[in-house]
Design a protein around this motif. Structure first.
Motif, PDB file in Angstrom:
ATOM      1  N   LEU A  62      60.668  97.514  48.521  1.00 45.35           N
ATOM      2  CA  LEU A  62      59.266  97.863  49.069  1.00 45.35           C
ATOM      3  C   LEU A  62      58.789  97.287  49.964  1.00 45.35           C
ATOM      4  O   LEU A  62      58.129  97.081  50.895  1.00 45.35           O
ATOM      5  N   GLN A  63      58.819  95.611  50.285  1.00 47.16           N
ATOM      6  CA  GLN A  63      58.141  94.829  50.426  1.00 47.16           C
ATOM      7  C   GLN A  63      58.868  95.050  52.365  1.00 47.16           C
ATOM      8  O   GLN A  63      57.748  94.690  53.069  1.00 47.16           O
ATOM      9  N   ARG A  64      60.097  95.116  52.531  1.00 46.77           N
ATOM     10  CA  ARG A  64      60.922  95.119  53.107  1.00 46.77           C
ATOM     11  C   ARG A  64      60.328  95.843  54.692  1.00 46.77           C
ATOM     12  O   ARG A  64      59.639  97.109  54.969  1.00 46.77           O
ATOM     13  N   ARG A  65      60.315  95.287  55.890  1.00 47.70           N
ATOM     14  CA  ARG A  65      59.374  95.535  56.728  1.00 47.70           C
ATOM     15  C   ARG A  65      60.379  96.411  57.588  1.00 47.70           C
ATOM     16  O   ARG A  65      61.198  96.568  57.261  1.00 47.70           O
ATOM     17  N   LEU A  66      59.339  97.545  58.301  1.00 49.71           N
ATOM     18  CA  LEU A  66      59.773  98.555  58.987  1.00 49.71           C
ATOM     19  C   LEU A  66      59.626  98.336  60.232  1.00 49.71           C
ATOM     20  O   LEU A  66      58.425  98.875  60.847  1.00 49.71           O
ATOM     21  N   GLY A  67      60.417  97.402  61.439  1.00 48.99           N
ATOM     22  CA  GLY A  67      59.931  97.388  62.970  1.00 48.99           C
ATOM     23  C   GLY A  67      58.854  96.247  62.328  1.00 48.99           C
ATOM     24  O   GLY A  67      58.529  95.708  62.491  1.00 48.99           O
ATOM     25  N   THR A 123      51.145  95.498  65.097  1.00 46.36           N
ATOM     26  CA  THR A 123      51.556  94.867  63.710  1.00 46.36           C
ATOM     27  C   THR A 123      50.167  96.180  62.941  1.00 46.36           C
ATOM     28  O   THR A 123      49.773  95.712  63.081  1.00 46.36           O
ATOM     29  N   VAL A 124      50.712  96.312  61.700  1.00 47.67           N
ATOM     30  CA  VAL A 124      50.337  97.000  60.486  1.00 47.67           C
ATOM     31  C   VAL A 124      50.902  96.354  59.264  1.00 47.67           C
ATOM     32  O   VAL A 124      52.089  96.543  59.026  1.00 47.67           O
ATOM     33  N   LEU A 125      50.006  96.312  58.909  1.00 50.38           N
ATOM     34  CA  LEU A 125      50.013  95.434  57.036  1.00 50.38           C
ATOM     35  C   LEU A 125      49.507  96.992  56.166  1.00 50.38           C
ATOM     36  O   LEU A 125      48.372  97.077  56.162  1.00 50.38           O
ATOM     37  N   MET A 158      53.763  88.023  60.294  1.00 47.13           N
ATOM     38  CA  MET A 158      52.827  88.812  60.686  1.00 47.13           C
ATOM     39  C   MET A 158      52.514  87.886  62.574  1.00 47.13           C
ATOM     40  O   MET A 158      53.199  88.481  63.588  1.00 47.13           O
ATOM     41  N   ALA A 159      51.977  86.992  61.634  1.00 45.61           N
ATOM     42  CA  ALA A 159      51.344  85.919  62.985  1.00 45.61           C
ATOM     43  C   ALA A 159      52.808  84.853  63.369  1.00 45.61           C
ATOM     44  O   ALA A 159      52.788  85.376  64.385  1.00 45.61           O
ATOM     45  N   GLU A 160      53.948  84.902  62.950  1.00 45.99           N
ATOM     46  CA  GLU A 160      54.941  85.005  63.791  1.00 45.99           C
ATOM     47  C   GLU A 160      55.619  85.983  64.932  1.00 45.99           C
ATOM     48  O   GLU A 160      55.861  85.328  66.106  1.00 45.99           O
ATOM     49  N   TYR A 161      55.258  86.952  64.108  1.00 45.01           N
ATOM     50  CA  TYR A 161      55.612  87.773  65.799  1.00 45.01           C
ATOM     51  C   TYR A 161      54.755  88.122  67.080  1.00 45.01           C
ATOM     52  O   TYR A 161      55.677  87.629  68.155  1.00 45.01           O
ATOM     53  N   LEU A 162      53.326  87.608  66.391  1.00 44.05           N
ATOM     54  CA  LEU A 162      52.383  87.894  67.341  1.00 44.05           C
ATOM     55  C   LEU A 162      52.257  86.797  68.750  1.00 44.05           C
ATOM     56  O   LEU A 162      52.003  86.923  69.920  1.00 44.05           O
TER      57      LEU A 162
END
Length: 500
Positions: free
Chosen positions: A458-463, A299-301, A493-497
């Motif tokens: 702007l905040q909406r994630r891309l993948g 993941t990238v932030l 991100m933590a929820e995905y990971l």
């Protein structure tokens, strides 16, 4: 293209000469991280801490600058920037070139900083210090060059601004849809015949204060989005640049437990997403001290400023979708700069020590915002100190000038109010527009656009690429906005990971 070098060694014996060839060494595979965070300002700091609290520890933070803190930037007496060891050192008087106040409104950032002792030295100080028109003194410069205190400034405010322009605005919001403050003020002047020199001078001052508070000229600032300086408006804040503190020093000290995760002087140049075996791989490419490097990220932030995104400093492959790029291109991201001055001797304080702001109202439109707003933190810092402010186009123009030219303008304005003032012993001038890793200061609402919608885009994630920072949430232009969005996205991100 990969170039492989084969090394040949020769061994000599008494009977034969043989050559032994060493097998080529394969290039090391890029390291893989669960989370790569781009930027170590308040959004990146809080995101890193949140991930670690959630059990995600395989993290890399890439920070392009040589210090932690981003737009929280403290210059210290020893010329260091954001020194974690100087937090708590009362002999150090910091000067914050970026954010300088923390809202005293009960945000999570405030609660955490207070609980950890970062606000102790500031808790008993005056909380009403941040709004120039609320706690400041206006000086009026006449056309003949003479200057006098505007003794009845509340009466001016009442007649021309609160009952005048703001009343006009409130009654005609539908008519003013899509307009800037400048356009709305022009209509107000035309409708109400506010065309005497002194009324125009006062309205000009109000537009100048907008530019220093919101980083945008009144021609660029959405009149619908913000009702600027209503009657009785004030807000409580903590002034952070007192001895032993400094917003940047606090950021660096707060991040000390995270330091092993943070890599400075590491400028991200590309985020590459490639399809592979039914999934995809994210490669983050960056330059560290001139050397090209890359890592793989689950993941990238992205927490870089809106100014960096506008400039295209990071190449996204594939390109950002049109809906996100359109918001980036059209959101407002402005500029405000400071000329920070200090004097070594107490006798050099020739201005009112306890008056926090001085605003010079000039009769000339073209020079009215050029370093005419001054903050006076002398009583907090324990030494004579003044900070001149310039915002919007005036700040942009100033960045093309030398320090000497800027100081000359600043001192001419100060001497018109305080004739006995001498040149300062130390001067620090910010140029945020020229800082490649920031390219401005913070976001603002532009006419004809919905800032909330743009921030959401702007905040909406891309993948698996996430975005945070002051421009991506409702707390635009604030450190608490950066903090909150960093935390929110880290939890996502933590929820995905954890689920993969």
């Amino acid at each position: 293209t990969t170039t492989t070098t084969t090394t040949t060694t020769t061994t000599t014996t008494t009977t034969t000469e043989a050559a032994t060839t060493v097998a080529p060494t394969a290039p090391a595979a890029p390291e893989t991280y669960d989370a790569v965070i781009i930027g170590a300002g308040w959004a990146g700091i809080r995101a890193t801490e949140t991930l670690i609290d959630a059990g995600i520890t395989n993290i890399l933070v890439l920070e392009a600058a040589d210090y932690i803190g981003g737009r929280a930037k403290s210059m210290n007496l020893d010329d260091s920037i954001n020194d974690p060891e100087l937090f708590g050192d009362a002999s150090n008087v910091p000067f914050d070139l970026g954010c300088e106040w923390l809202y005293n409104t009960g945000s999570e950032q405030e609660e955490v900083l207070e609980a950890r002792g970062y606000l102790t030295a500031a808790l008993n100080n005056d909380k009403y210090t941040a709004i120039p028109l609320d706690v400041g003194q206006i000086y009026q410069k006449k056309k003949d060059g003479s200057v006098e205190i505007l003794e009845d400034q509340n009466e001016w405010m009442e007649e021309i601004w609160w009952n005048g322009f703001l009343g006009f605005r409130d009654n005609r919001l539908d008519e003013l849809e899509g307009l800037s403050y400048a356009e709305a003020i022009d209509r107000f002047i035309d409708r109400g015949n506010w065309n005497d020199d002194e009324s125009l001078q006062f309205l000009n001052l109000m537009e100048d204060v907008i530019s220093t508070e919101y980083t945008a000229d009144s021609e660029q600032f959405n009149v619908e989005e913000v009702e600027f300086f209503t009657k009785d408006y004030s807000i409580k804040t903590h002034y952070m640049a007192i001895p032993g503190m400094g917003f940047g020093n606090i950021a660096a000290n707060y991040a000390e437990p995270l330091k092993e995760k943070i890599q400075l002087n590491s400028k991200v140049t590309e985020i590459l997403t490639e399809m592979e075996n039914g999934g995809y791989t994210i490669t983050v490419k960056y330059e560290e001290d001139g050397a090209s490097k890359s890592v793989i990220a689950e993941t990238v932030l992205v927490t870089v400023s809106l100014g960096v995104l506008k400039a295209g400093n990071i190449n996204f492959v594939p390109s950002l979708p049109s809906w996100k790029q359109e918001s980036i291109d059209n959101m407002g991201f402005g500029l405000v700069n400071k000329c920070v001055m200090t004097w070594d001797n107490d006798d050099d304080l020739v201005w009112p020590r306890n008056k926090l702001w001085f605003l010079l109202m000039t009769p000339e439109d073209e020079t009215s915002g050029e370093w005419t707003t001054f903050y006076n933190p002398s009583k907090f810092k324990g030494k004579p100190s003044l900070t001149a402010w310039a915002g919007g186009d005036d700040a942009v123009k100033a960045e093309a000038q030398s320090d000497e030219e800027i100081l000359n303008t600043v001192m001419n304005n100060l001497r018109s109010m305080f004739p006995e003032i001498r040149d300062p012993d130390r001067v620090i001038i910010s140029r945020w527009g020229q800082e490649e890793n920031v390219r401005g200061t913070y976001s603002f609402p532009v006419p004809g656009r919905d800032l909330g919608d743009d921030a959401d885009n702007l905040q909406r994630r891309l993948g698996r690429i996430y975005f945070a920072g002051e421009a991506t949430g409702s707390g635009w232009a604030t450190t608490m906005g950066a903090w909150e969005t960093g935390e929110e996205q880290a939890l996502n991100m933590a929820e995905y990971l954890e689920g993969n």
